[in-house]
Design an enzyme around this catalytic site. Sequence first.
Site, PDB file in Angstrom:
ATOM      1  N   ASP A 238     -74.953 104.050  35.561  1.00  0.00           N
ATOM      2  CA  ASP A 238     -75.429 105.388  35.906  1.00  0.00           C
ATOM      3  C   ASP A 238     -74.379 105.851  36.909  1.00  0.00           C
ATOM      4  O   ASP A 238     -74.375 105.402  38.060  1.00  0.00           O
ATOM      5  CB  ASP A 238     -76.811 105.346  36.563  1.00  0.00           C
ATOM      6  N   HIS A 239     -73.460 106.697  36.490  1.00  0.00           N
ATOM      7  CA  HIS A 239     -72.274 106.905  37.333  1.00  0.00           C
ATOM      8  C   HIS A 239     -72.605 107.554  38.680  1.00  0.00           C
ATOM      9  O   HIS A 239     -71.817 107.489  39.612  1.00  0.00           O
ATOM     10  CB  HIS A 239     -71.181 107.678  36.581  1.00  0.00           C
ATOM     11  N   HIS A 301     -80.067 109.889  36.578  1.00  0.00           N
ATOM     12  CA  HIS A 301     -79.510 110.346  37.857  1.00  0.00           C
ATOM     13  C   HIS A 301     -80.604 110.742  38.868  1.00  0.00           C
ATOM     14  O   HIS A 301     -80.580 110.312  40.025  1.00  0.00           O
ATOM     15  CB  HIS A 301     -78.580 111.539  37.640  1.00  0.00           C
TER      16      HIS A 301
HETATM   17  C1  BG6 Z   1     -73.564 113.036  32.770  1.00  0.00           C
HETATM   18  C2  BG6 Z   1     -74.335 113.983  31.902  1.00  0.00           C
HETATM   19  O1  BG6 Z   1     -74.276 111.821  32.930  1.00  0.00           O
HETATM   20  O2  BG6 Z   1     -73.350 113.622  34.045  1.00  0.00           O
HETATM   21  C3  BG6 Z   1     -73.636 115.332  31.792  1.00  0.00           C
HETATM   22  O3  BG6 Z   1     -74.453 113.425  30.608  1.00  0.00           O
HETATM   23  C4  BG6 Z   1     -73.321 115.882  33.151  1.00  0.00           C
HETATM   24  O4  BG6 Z   1     -74.461 116.237  31.076  1.00  0.00           O
HETATM   25  C5  BG6 Z   1     -72.597 114.844  33.991  1.00  0.00           C
HETATM   26  O5  BG6 Z   1     -72.529 117.046  33.004  1.00  0.00           O
HETATM   27  C6  BG6 Z   1     -72.443 115.338  35.420  1.00  0.00           C
HETATM   28  O6  BG6 Z   1     -71.681 114.403  36.143  1.00  0.00           O
HETATM   29  P1  BG6 Z   1     -70.969 114.850  37.514  1.00  0.00           P
HETATM   30  O7  BG6 Z   1     -70.340 113.576  38.000  1.00  0.00           O
HETATM   31  O8  BG6 Z   1     -70.013 115.919  37.148  1.00  0.00           O
HETATM   32  O9  BG6 Z   1     -72.074 115.349  38.415  1.00  0.00           O
END
Ligand code: BG6
Length: 550
Positions: A238-239, A301
């Site tokens: 989950d980045h 998230h």
């Molecule tokens: C991803 C989603 O996990 O996170 C995308 O699938 C989203 O829909 C993205 O745009 C947003 O990541 P960040 O790091 O730009 O907030």
Amino acid sequence: MTRPTQPGVAAARATRPPDDEPRTARALRLARAGRRRPAAKPVANPLREGLRSERVPDPALLVLFGATGDLAHRKVVPALFQLWRTNLLPHEFALVAVGRRPYADEAFRAELRASVAQFSRVLPIETPVWEAFAERITYHRGDFADEALYDGLSTRLDEIDAERGTQGNRVFYLATQPSAFAEIIGGLGRAGLDHEHHAGGWRRVVVEKPFGRDLTSAIRLNREVGKVFRESQVYRIDHYLGKETVRNILVFRFGNGIFEPIWHRRYVDHVQITVAESIGVEKRGSFYEEAGASRDFLQNHLMQLLALVAMEPPATFDADAMRDEKLKVLRAIEPMAAGDVGANVVRGQYGPGWVAGESVAGYRGEPEVDPASETETFVAARLFVDDWRWAGVPFYLRAGKRLPKRATEIAIQFKQVPHALFKESNAAPEANLLALRIQPDEGILLRFAAKVPGLGLDVRSVNMDFTYGSAFSVDSPDAYETLILDALLGDASLFTRADEVEKAWGIVTPIIDAWADGPAPVFPDYAAGSWGPDGADALLARDGRRWRRI
Ligand code: BG6
């Protein structure tokens, strides 16, 4: 040569949803209402869009499945190159890129270089550094469903171990369509690629999000993964957990003595967590049709942010201690009964509008999107964490696309002072607020009351504001750098565990089901560039509250 299908692979294939299974919100609802319509076909790869220690990982070989896809090009390889150029990868490192399309090594390296030049956070790319990295990259063509792929790979990996001294340590990184996860893991297992060497060669598997599409499929996928790998070998991404400011939530909470006592229902009125994006679905219409904001953001998230804010201090920072505490939070959230969903969860979908001065299409007009789509691009929910610390404190979560700006923030709204002392003041002092700005403009704001200079006793709110940029003047690593390095180091604390993922699905699945069983939503219901549907405001207004203006 194709060999007869073996039981492991057949089982893995059986975990793929049948082609006619409804996959979008609308298809699911219609199917349940007895009017089945064909499911939208997945077309494109899902695209998804901060260093902590100076430890260098063991020699290792990273096998990247889905190497020709967008995620690999935008995130994984630029992150690997950044780690390489900052000497955080070992000299004995090799990358084996696996994809379906044919490529000669040189041609594939050239494509990767173009992507790194486009997506790396540090430019320009120094040619000698790139070349040293590129010579460690080989391309391996194959179809994930073909058993021969894994046998061929096994031989190739042994050869590379011998050439590069990577010592049998391997990370299998699954950056493919989610529907291929079980198949690849089954193939790795069948070919014995999961086996750790007694001599110390370790094996790890990194699995991208989304992990399942509801509770049942997540359990099924965990089971398939568990047949091949031990849980300690599995790194589910989950980045958001790799973002510097998300990691700072823990430092803020547990590295400072003064906040812990007030992080409590006695002082906190409610918590708001917002993940706003100004972008639409970009080129990922077919992926998003099957996901929607509840699967794309709420289950992962938003739940992870909530868990980090609400968890008790872990005894240590090791992976299981951390994840045990997050799990307790998720367990303390009672899954909603279908009848309660309407009062506690709001969904929305953007129509045409204006974002940053540009006219933009509505969701139903985006490429690869059903013109009658019922997929939500916005979700807001009111949840309660029923434990001693938080009972009765609402957590309001919201995430949406095509909102006025990109902003992720956690706002801890404290209670009003118990007694209004400053009656002469022109305005009543506002309650204290602590806002953790995750992105952009990363920082922390504390709002408190101050006396307006002058002879009277006028009180007004003022802000104490910390910003990372000015305090540290260094660039933060990208979340993928942090996470890939951690996977190579064998630190799983920023990855989600099987039981966490299932608990989060246990909270989100009843919501998705209630929508599927209910009437069709009236979409679109918010204009691109606005803060979401009116229902989201009503959700808080009913409790006498409102969303913080970000
Ligand atoms: C991803 C989603 O996990 O996170 C995308 O699938 C989203 O829909 C993205 O745009 C947003 O990541 P960040 O790091 O730009 O907030």
